[in-house]
Enzyme design. Structure first.
Site, PDB file in Angstrom:
ATOM      1  N   LYS A 144       0.862  -1.183   0.000  1.00 30.20           N
ATOM      2  CA  LYS A 144       0.000   0.000   0.000  1.00 30.20           C
ATOM      3  C   LYS A 144       0.897   1.231   0.000  1.00 30.20           C
ATOM      4  CE  LYS A 144      -1.824   2.991   1.683  1.00 30.20           C
ATOM      5  NZ  LYS A 144      -1.836   4.424   1.221  1.00 30.20           N
ATOM      6  N   GLU A 197       9.103   1.347  11.193  1.00 21.78           N
ATOM      7  CA  GLU A 197      10.202   2.312  11.045  1.00 21.78           C
ATOM      8  C   GLU A 197       9.542   3.681  11.066  1.00 21.78           C
ATOM      9  OE1 GLU A 197      12.243   5.072  10.041  1.00 21.78           O
ATOM     10  OE2 GLU A 197      12.218   4.348   7.971  1.00 21.78           O
ATOM     11  N   CYS A 199      13.556  10.515   7.139  1.00 18.91           N
ATOM     12  CA  CYS A 199      13.553  10.222   8.576  1.00 18.91           C
ATOM     13  C   CYS A 199      14.965  10.221   9.133  1.00 18.91           C
ATOM     14  CB  CYS A 199      12.871   8.893   8.848  1.00 18.91           C
ATOM     15  SG  CYS A 199      13.587   7.513   7.934  1.00 18.91           S
ATOM     16  N   GLU A 217      10.152  16.780  14.242  1.00 18.57           N
ATOM     17  CA  GLU A 217      10.830  16.391  13.014  1.00 18.57           C
ATOM     18  C   GLU A 217      10.496  17.416  11.936  1.00 18.57           C
ATOM     19  OE1 GLU A 217      11.699  12.231  10.642  1.00 18.57           O
ATOM     20  OE2 GLU A 217       9.710  12.525  11.513  1.00 18.57           O
TER      21      GLU A 217
END
Length: 475
Positions: A172, A248, A282, A379
């Site tokens: 997906k 993750e 990331c 982030e």
């Protein structure tokens, strides 16, 4: 260019006719209309994967390996074609996109080699009464959910080990970047993957579709890359049927520069760690902690390098920074910078949205960043580098570890003993020591704390898609 769902080896529209409009982030123009899978389509994909499972699991490891190797060759041959597709739907530069294709293809090559090394063990029980035989068997149907920032690499990093282990998958991909995933589905079929082993299900209805698949008892694994917030929700959903989960998740990577570092080299490393993929990674360096004696010099050097980057459409070979993936991402970055400047930080370069078409945000360096500023706690996922001075090794480690995340850290120093000592003290799953890139298909990729569960890459990556079966036997 495939634009339909790929289920059971066939291309088909969504059961209810729904579509996703895919836009070029640099021009904001539609480049494709892609089928948007429904819950029914998701369950059809699970059925296809379930039916194909026994045959694929029984396929000889060498045969699985050869198919993955052919997929590597096909991806490599089509680097330019795939890179251009990534640029158009994601916005990154052509150089970054080519690098991603090479990295993505390497997962197929690496796991073509690992497919024949799913090793079990045999030993004598301590009591001497029997043998302990341990087999590694494929876990079963896997749901793979991938983000938009690396549409090729995040797909192959999951598909490669799953297929090597003998599992079947439903991929997906992110709604922003479904075209690359569909292209990879076509490449795998061309490489010889049987119908139903790999299914690709773009969908703008991610939550309901993924939840329905996780509620299906035939699904035995979910592997997700994305935000910690979504990861928590998926873990909650997976708990209902006790689905094995690999996550993750988010990062807040510290980048430590000690006074004994070669500053020119440190800036080179910083540019890679911060600006790969325009900061939308990331693993991107999120917080720059620089020893006070060299903080001003490092900031000046970084400002010169960041300010000199050319921004524009990623298909232009001269462009070093493309747009962010969408307006929401750009506006989030702009808000973080504005809030931090309002708290007393200074924008040494950049610092405000560029007008005109496209989701562009300029390379930005923030100096005099106060403790607790939003760019230090969240982030960023954009081309912004906040710099904070520190005094001594102990403070550096404390600042670096002061986060709920623990994906990756970076250390620049001329003292190897210090570098290794600091690397051991950092609470993260990976450390780049005098290096701006840590990702490697042969290495275990993953984090600590709320940056995730499990590892991708390396031999460990394939073990995530296996179950250990213990057989007690006498002979």
């Amino acid at each position: 260019m495939p634009v339909e769902l790929f289920i059971g080896g066939a291309w088909r529209p969504a059961s209810d006719g729904a579509r996703i409009s895919v836009a070029d982030p640099a021009t904001e123009q539609e480049i494709a209309s892609v089928a948007s899978g429904s819950v029914a389509d998701g369950l059809d994909a699970v059925t296809a994967a379930h039916r194909a499972g026994p045959g694929w699991a029984a396929t000889a490891p060498r045969e699985r390996a050869e198919i993955l190797r052919r997929a590597f060759d096909l991806m490599t041959e089509r680097t330019d074609e795939l890179a251009a597709l990534i640029v158009l739907e994601n916005g990154k530069t052509l150089a970054d996109a080519r690098g991603e294709v090479a990295y993505a293809a390497e997962f197929f090559r690496w796991y073509s080699e690992e497919a024949v090394r799913s090793l079990g063990t045999v030993q004598t029980a301590p009591s001497g009464t029997n043998r302990i035989l341990v087999l590694r068997q494929p876990i079963g149907v896997c749901v793979l959910v991938t983000p938009w920032n690396f549409p090729a690499a995040m797909a192959t990093r999951k598909i490669g080990p799953a297929l090597a282990a003998g599992c079947t998958v439903v991929l997906k991909p992110a709604s922003e970047t479904p075209l690359t995933a569909l292209a990879i589905g076509g490449i795998l079929t061309e490489a010889g993957v049987p119908a139903g082993v790999v299914n690709v299900l773009p969908s703008a209805r991610s939550g309901p579709v993924v939840r329905a698949m996780l509620d299906d008892p035939r699904v035995r694994k979910v592997s997700f890359t994305g935000s910690t917030e979504v990861g928590r929700a998926l873990l909650s959903g997976a708990a209902k049927t006790v689905v094995s989960s690999s996550m993750e998740l988010g990062g807040n990577a510290p980048f430590l520069v000690f006074a004994d570092a070669d500053l020119e080299a440190a800036v080179d490393i910083a540019m890679v760690a911060k600006m790969r993929n325009g900061g939308e990674a990331c693993t991107a360096a999120n917080r720059f902690y620089v020893e006070r004696a060299v903080a001003d010099e490092f900031t000046a050097l970084l400002t010169t390098r960041m300010g000199g980057l050319r921004m524009g459409h990623g298909l232009d070979e001269e462009v070093a920074l493309g747009p962010l993936v969408n307006a929401e991402s750009r506006d989030k970055v702009a808000a973080l910078v504005a809030q931090t400047v309002a708290m007393g930080a200074t924008a040494a370069t950049g610092g405000s949205i560029v007008g005109g078409t496209g989701h562009f945000y300029p390379p930005t360096v923030l100096a005099d960043v106060p403790p607790g500023a939003p760019v230090l706690t969240q982030e960023i996922f954009g081309p912004v580098a906040p710099v904070v001075a520190f005094d001594g090794e102990t403070e550096a480690v404390a600042l670096a570890n002061d986060t709920e995340y623990g994906l990756v850290s970076y250390v620049c120093t001329g003292d190897l003993a210090k570098g290794l000592r600091v690397a051991e003290a950092l609470d993260s799953g990976m450390v780049g020591l005098n290096r701006g890139i840590v990702s490697d298909p042969a290495a275990p990729f993953g984090g600590t704390k709320q940056s995730g569960i499990g590892r991708e890459g390396g031999h460990e990556g394939m073990l995530e898609f296996t179950e250990s079966k213990y057989i007690a036997v006498e002979w």
